[in-house]
Motif scaffolding. Structure first.
Motif, mmCIF file in Angstrom:
data_model
loop_
_atom_site.group_PDB
_atom_site.id
_atom_site.type_symbol
_atom_site.label_atom_id
_atom_site.label_comp_id
_atom_site.label_asym_id
_atom_site.label_seq_id
_atom_site.Cartn_x
_atom_site.Cartn_y
_atom_site.Cartn_z
ATOM 1 N N VAL A 1 -5.690 11.406 -11.270
ATOM 2 C CA VAL A 1 -5.878 10.336 -10.508
ATOM 3 C C VAL A 1 -6.552 9.173 -11.361
ATOM 4 O O VAL A 1 -6.239 8.105 -11.282
ATOM 5 C CB VAL A 1 -6.463 10.732 -9.050
ATOM 6 C CG1 VAL A 1 -6.731 9.429 -8.389
ATOM 7 C CG2 VAL A 1 -5.730 11.546 -8.279
ATOM 8 N N MET B 1 0.955 -1.376 0.054
ATOM 9 C CA MET B 1 -0.048 0.063 0.131
ATOM 10 C C MET B 1 0.834 1.333 -0.109
ATOM 11 O O MET B 1 0.560 2.199 -0.716
ATOM 12 C CB MET B 1 -1.004 0.082 1.027
ATOM 13 C CG MET B 1 -1.970 -1.137 1.218
ATOM 14 S SD MET B 1 -3.443 -0.919 2.536
ATOM 15 C CE MET B 1 -2.458 -0.621 3.981
ATOM 16 N N LEU B 2 1.924 1.143 0.903
ATOM 17 C CA LEU B 2 2.864 2.311 0.899
ATOM 18 C C LEU B 2 3.606 2.694 -0.378
ATOM 19 O O LEU B 2 3.712 3.762 -0.873
ATOM 20 C CB LEU B 2 3.922 2.047 1.924
ATOM 21 C CG LEU B 2 4.600 3.193 2.350
ATOM 22 C CD1 LEU B 2 3.813 4.784 2.669
ATOM 23 C CD2 LEU B 2 5.408 3.050 3.639
ATOM 24 N N CYS C 1 2.462 2.020 -3.362
ATOM 25 C CA CYS C 1 1.392 2.525 -4.366
ATOM 26 C C CYS C 1 0.994 3.960 -4.208
ATOM 27 O O CYS C 1 1.079 4.651 -5.147
ATOM 28 C CB CYS C 1 0.368 1.488 -4.315
ATOM 29 S SG CYS C 1 0.484 -0.114 -4.989
ATOM 30 N N THR C 2 1.077 4.217 -2.702
ATOM 31 C CA THR C 2 0.859 5.644 -2.607
ATOM 32 C C THR C 2 1.744 6.490 -2.831
ATOM 33 O O THR C 2 1.765 7.465 -3.286
ATOM 34 C CB THR C 2 0.316 5.572 -0.983
ATOM 35 O OG1 THR C 2 -0.897 4.924 -0.797
ATOM 36 C CG2 THR C 2 0.191 7.121 -0.454
ATOM 37 N N THR C 3 2.885 6.130 -2.530
ATOM 38 C CA THR C 3 4.231 6.912 -2.810
ATOM 39 C C THR C 3 4.462 7.131 -4.279
ATOM 40 O O THR C 3 4.576 8.181 -4.796
ATOM 41 C CB THR C 3 5.320 6.249 -2.221
ATOM 42 O OG1 THR C 3 5.440 5.992 -0.808
ATOM 43 C CG2 THR C 3 6.631 7.088 -2.537
ATOM 44 N N LYS C 4 4.292 6.154 -4.937
ATOM 45 C CA LYS C 4 4.267 6.052 -6.576
ATOM 46 C C LYS C 4 3.429 7.296 -7.106
ATOM 47 O O LYS C 4 3.743 8.050 -8.050
ATOM 48 C CB LYS C 4 3.846 4.757 -7.348
ATOM 49 C CG LYS C 4 4.065 4.900 -8.672
ATOM 50 C CD LYS C 4 5.415 5.280 -9.167
ATOM 51 C CE LYS C 4 5.684 5.207 -10.877
ATOM 52 N NZ LYS C 4 6.497 5.987 -11.220
ATOM 53 N N ILE C 5 1.958 7.056 -6.566
ATOM 54 C CA ILE C 5 1.058 8.071 -6.999
ATOM 55 C C ILE C 5 1.213 9.386 -6.611
ATOM 56 O O ILE C 5 1.161 10.557 -7.323
ATOM 57 C CB ILE C 5 -0.217 7.455 -6.705
ATOM 58 C CG1 ILE C 5 -0.655 6.320 -7.300
ATOM 59 C CG2 ILE C 5 -1.444 8.622 -6.849
ATOM 60 C CD1 ILE C 5 -2.199 5.528 -6.865
ATOM 61 N N GLU C 6 1.664 9.589 -5.513
ATOM 62 C CA GLU C 6 1.994 10.738 -4.726
ATOM 63 C C GLU C 6 2.777 11.572 -5.482
ATOM 64 O O GLU C 6 2.924 12.738 -5.753
ATOM 65 C CB GLU C 6 2.227 10.700 -3.445
ATOM 66 C CG GLU C 6 2.427 11.971 -2.759
ATOM 67 C CD GLU C 6 2.665 11.923 -1.039
ATOM 68 O OE1 GLU C 6 3.853 12.386 -0.699
ATOM 69 O OE2 GLU C 6 1.771 11.136 -0.233
#
Length: 174
Positions: free
Chosen positions: A142, A39-40, A42-47
């Protein structure tokens, strides 16, 4: 050996592995740790992608965008302490971000009528207009970044993460 035999057959090569937080996991790691790191990652990549696009397209940082997003939800304004809590950053960070946005005439500080020492921060009309433009583009980014997931998979992931959030908040209340 013929020269064409010496050339590699790239059609069967696999893509290089993605080196991120989850890439260092092995089968021995606990499933919860695997989930957390996935999860981290994926979140980091998107952010990081959103951060880069905001800067390139609008010349704005993600924290400034996030502060404007908070203010857009509260047209009456928010106190600095409330902004700090909502954004989970220090008051000093909020002051710096607010100073920048105020210089650009995107936000304004308004004295609190109940407490002369305190003030709220509000979006200006120019700030509301700028944020509306940025928010629409942001939403498109997004959607683009997540376009390869089916609607069913997105719905399932939303449901699962909602359950996780409920469990985490319930555990925190104990």
């Amino acid at each position: 050996m013929k020269s064409n035999e010496m050339q590699e057959d790239t059609s069967q090569q696999e893509d290089p592995p993605v080196l991120d937080l989850a890439s260092r996991l092995t089968q021995d790691h606990h499933q919860s740790l695997k989930l957390w790191l996935r999860m981290l990652s994926c979140t980091t990549k998107i952010e990081n992608e959103i951060r880069s696009r905001l800067r390139a397209t609008f010349g704005i940082t993600l924290p400034r965008f996030d502060l404007m997003a908070q203010l857009e939800r509260y047209p009456q304004g928010l106190r600095m302490g409330e902004l700090s809590k909502r954004m989970m950053v220090t008051g000093g960070n909020i002051t710096g971000i607010t100073d920048q946005l105020e210089q650009e005439k995107l936000v304004v500080r308004v004295a609190d009528p109940k407490d002369g020492r305190a003030y709220s921060v509000k979006l200006t009309p120019a700030g509301r207009k700028a944020f509306a433009t940025m928010a629409a583009v942001h939403e498109g980014w997004v959607a683009e970044l997540l376009q390869d997931m089916s609607a069913g998979d997105k719905g399932q992931l939303i449901d699962l993460l909602s359950q996780m959030k409920q469990h985490l908040y319930a555990a925190g209340d104990k």
